[in-house]
Design a protein around this motif. Sequence first.
Motif, short mmCIF file in Angstrom:
data_model
loop_
_atom_site.label_atom_id
_atom_site.label_comp_id
_atom_site.label_asym_id
_atom_site.label_seq_id
_atom_site.Cartn_x
_atom_site.Cartn_y
_atom_site.Cartn_z
N HIS A 202 -4.69 7.32 -0.19
CA HIS A 202 -4.72 8.31 0.88
C HIS A 202 -3.98 7.82 2.12
O HIS A 202 -4.22 6.72 2.60
CB HIS A 202 -6.16 8.65 1.25
N ARG A 203 -3.12 8.68 2.66
CA ARG A 203 -2.42 8.39 3.92
C ARG A 203 -3.08 9.22 5.00
O ARG A 203 -3.19 10.44 4.88
CB ARG A 203 -0.95 8.76 3.81
N ALA B 126 0.84 -1.21 0.00
CA ALA B 126 0.00 0.00 0.00
C ALA B 126 0.87 1.25 0.00
O ALA B 126 0.61 2.21 -0.74
CB ALA B 126 -0.93 0.00 1.21
N VAL B 127 1.92 1.25 0.81
CA VAL B 127 2.84 2.39 0.85
C VAL B 127 3.55 2.55 -0.49
O VAL B 127 3.68 3.66 -1.01
CB VAL B 127 3.86 2.22 2.01
N GLY C 69 -8.64 1.38 5.79
CA GLY C 69 -7.33 1.06 5.24
C GLY C 69 -6.55 0.12 6.14
O GLY C 69 -7.09 -0.51 7.04
N ASP D 264 -0.26 5.50 11.31
CA ASP D 264 -0.41 5.82 9.90
C ASP D 264 -1.28 4.76 9.26
O ASP D 264 -1.03 3.55 9.44
CB ASP D 264 0.95 5.83 9.19
N GLN E 179 -2.94 3.61 5.51
CA GLN E 179 -2.96 3.79 4.06
C GLN E 179 -4.31 3.30 3.57
O GLN E 179 -4.65 2.12 3.71
CB GLN E 179 -1.83 3.00 3.40
N THR F 76 0.05 1.11 8.48
CA THR F 76 1.38 0.96 7.90
C THR F 76 2.48 1.35 8.87
O THR F 76 3.65 1.07 8.61
CB THR F 76 1.52 1.81 6.62
N ALA G 123 1.24 4.06 -3.04
CA ALA G 123 1.04 5.49 -2.79
C ALA G 123 2.24 6.30 -3.27
O ALA G 123 2.09 7.38 -3.85
CB ALA G 123 0.79 5.74 -1.30
#
Length: 122
Positions: free
Chosen positions: A92-93, A48-49, A71, A86, A88, A74, A52
Amino acid sequence: MQTYRIARAAQLLGVSDDTVRRWIEQGLLPVTDAVPAEIPGDAVAARAVALAEEAKKAGDVLSSARNRFVGIVTRVQVDGLMAQIDIQSGPHRVVSLISSEAVRELQLEVGSLATASVTERG
């Protein structure tokens, strides 16, 4: 460790089931020995990171009109009484500051499923 079936991982990553299956075949996502296949939560979080970051490099505009972001966690950084989480959610974070006690009670860790709610104050 939290694990996700292919369909749920695809939903969290904002891609199709077939894309997740291709990533598994290409070695981009590991699977457990479970049947049906399950993907470790930390691997979904890392992907996911990465997605992004790829979107940022491509110059995509990241925005949403919704106030709920489902989400994958992360990052969890606990420092004394407070913690930074955080999440994800697709491209969007979302960063949340919560108590360390809440982190323990909710059992939040990298790879956990989470929902962030954003409220407007007038």
